[in-house]
Design a protein around this motif. Structure first.
Motif, mmCIF file in Angstrom:
data_model
loop_
_atom_site.group_PDB
_atom_site.id
_atom_site.type_symbol
_atom_site.label_atom_id
_atom_site.label_comp_id
_atom_site.label_asym_id
_atom_site.label_seq_id
_atom_site.Cartn_x
_atom_site.Cartn_y
_atom_site.Cartn_z
ATOM 1 N N ASP A 66 0.821 -1.214 0.000
ATOM 2 C CA ASP A 66 0.000 0.000 0.000
ATOM 3 C C ASP A 66 0.857 1.267 0.000
ATOM 4 O O ASP A 66 0.461 2.287 -0.580
ATOM 5 C CB ASP A 66 -0.933 0.015 1.220
ATOM 6 N N ASP A 67 2.021 1.187 0.659
ATOM 7 C CA ASP A 67 2.913 2.349 0.720
ATOM 8 C C ASP A 67 4.356 1.844 0.588
ATOM 9 O O ASP A 67 4.922 1.284 1.531
ATOM 10 C CB ASP A 67 2.722 3.111 2.037
ATOM 11 N N ALA A 87 2.951 2.605 -4.685
ATOM 12 C CA ALA A 87 2.111 1.477 -4.269
ATOM 13 C C ALA A 87 2.116 0.421 -5.364
ATOM 14 O O ALA A 87 2.274 0.744 -6.556
ATOM 15 C CB ALA A 87 0.683 1.947 -3.988
ATOM 16 N N PRO A 111 0.367 6.471 -2.412
ATOM 17 C CA PRO A 111 -0.048 5.326 -1.586
ATOM 18 C C PRO A 111 -1.471 4.910 -1.938
ATOM 19 O O PRO A 111 -2.335 5.758 -2.211
ATOM 20 C CB PRO A 111 0.054 5.864 -0.157
ATOM 21 N N HIS A 112 -1.707 3.619 -1.958
ATOM 22 C CA HIS A 112 -2.999 3.089 -2.423
ATOM 23 C C HIS A 112 -3.321 1.843 -1.613
ATOM 24 O O HIS A 112 -2.505 0.927 -1.538
ATOM 25 C CB HIS A 112 -2.901 2.752 -3.913
ATOM 26 N N ILE A 113 -4.483 1.819 -1.019
ATOM 27 C CA ILE A 113 -4.907 0.642 -0.256
ATOM 28 C C ILE A 113 -5.627 -0.299 -1.210
ATOM 29 O O ILE A 113 -6.704 0.018 -1.733
ATOM 30 C CB ILE A 113 -5.819 1.036 0.919
ATOM 31 N N TRP A 114 -5.013 -1.454 -1.443
ATOM 32 C CA TRP A 114 -5.596 -2.443 -2.350
ATOM 33 C C TRP A 114 -6.493 -3.387 -1.551
ATOM 34 O O TRP A 114 -6.115 -3.864 -0.481
ATOM 35 C CB TRP A 114 -4.503 -3.244 -3.041
#
Length: 264
Positions: A66-67, A87, A111-114
């Motif tokens: 995510d990061d 990310a 940053p991306h929350i998968w």
């Protein structure tokens, strides 16, 4: 070169996971090659040191980051400052014989929350990519086998006839065409009964039925095949080729030497 069949998968991955970058990567022991890339221009390969997908292959499982700046596996990766990778989510591309080739991945510059659903989508798409590669390998192998079979068939000194299950001629070896005095085009689709003496037609039907019913897998007999206006008797061997499900595929007939006693 880039290929549309693979670009469809990366476009779909980028769209479904709302990522600016999607890649199909292939890895060897020194580099990462981008077989397909959405959101990346002028880059077709990188050293392994830049590859997040190398970590995906190392664990042979989905890798979700995510990061990237805080993740212990990749926080020192040079792709972070050079390409702005922040990310990553990737799934291995593994062939049917368990050969890991690379990964299908998505990348974000923030940053991306998968989600678990994102990973499931990637896994499905990666399986489709692997199936495409497997299919190509199978077709290439079949082409190679067909080429070998053609070379053997056409260079054999034996007269060989291949009929479909309806007894229509599909192929005749060079020796068979020479013996029968006809071209491949003239022989294509000709029924077996048209090539033998009329009195032998009933015999052909009986032998065909024996092979189809499975009472035998090979027959040996003497038949009179037409050759330049006459019907010399020849030793004939016939067999039925079946597929993996035991369904009849085609008949293979080999014409042997002339039977002198029959001609006397």
């Amino acid at each position: 070169e880039a290929e549309e069949v693979f670009d469809r998968f990366t476009r779909l991955a980028a769209k479904l996971l709302k990522a600016p970058v999607a890649l199909i990567t292939l890895l060897d022991d020194r580099r990462q090659f981008l077989k397909s890339a959405v959101g990346v221009t002028d880059v077709r390969e990188t050293p392994l040191a830049y590859s997040f997908c190398a970590n995906t292959l190392a664990i042979n499982a989905p890798l979700v980051i995510d990061d990237a700046l805080t993740h212990p596996l990749v926080r020192d990766n040079p792709a972070i400052p050079e390409f702005g990778v922040k990310a990553y989510a990737g799934v291995p591309i593994v062939t049917h014989d368990a050969q890991p080739l690379g990964a299908l991945c998505v990348v974000d510059t923030s940053p991306h929350i998968w989600s678990a659903e994102d990973v499931a989508v990637l896994r499905d798409l990666a399986n489709m990519v692997a199936a495409q590669i497997d299919m190509r390998r199978t077709l290439k192998d079949l082409d190679r086998r067909a080429a070998v079979a053609d070379a053997i068939f056409d260079n054999s000194h034996l007269p060989i006839l291949v009929y479909d299950v309806e007894s229509r001629l599909e192929r005749a070896s060079t020796a068979a065409r020479t013996l029968l005095g006809r071209t491949e085009q003239q022989l294509k689709g000709v029924r077996s009964a048209e090539l033998v003496h009329p009195d032998d037609v009933i015999r052909i039907v009986q032998l065909r039925d024996k092979l189809l019913t499975g009472s035998t897998d090979r027959v040996h007999t003497v038949l009179r095949y037409r050759s330049f206006g006459s019907y010399p008797s020849r030793h004939v061997t016939g067999s039925l080729v079946r597929d993996a499900a035991s369904a009849a595929k085609f008949f293979v007939i080999t014409l042997g030497d002339i039977v002198e006693d029959e001609l006397a």
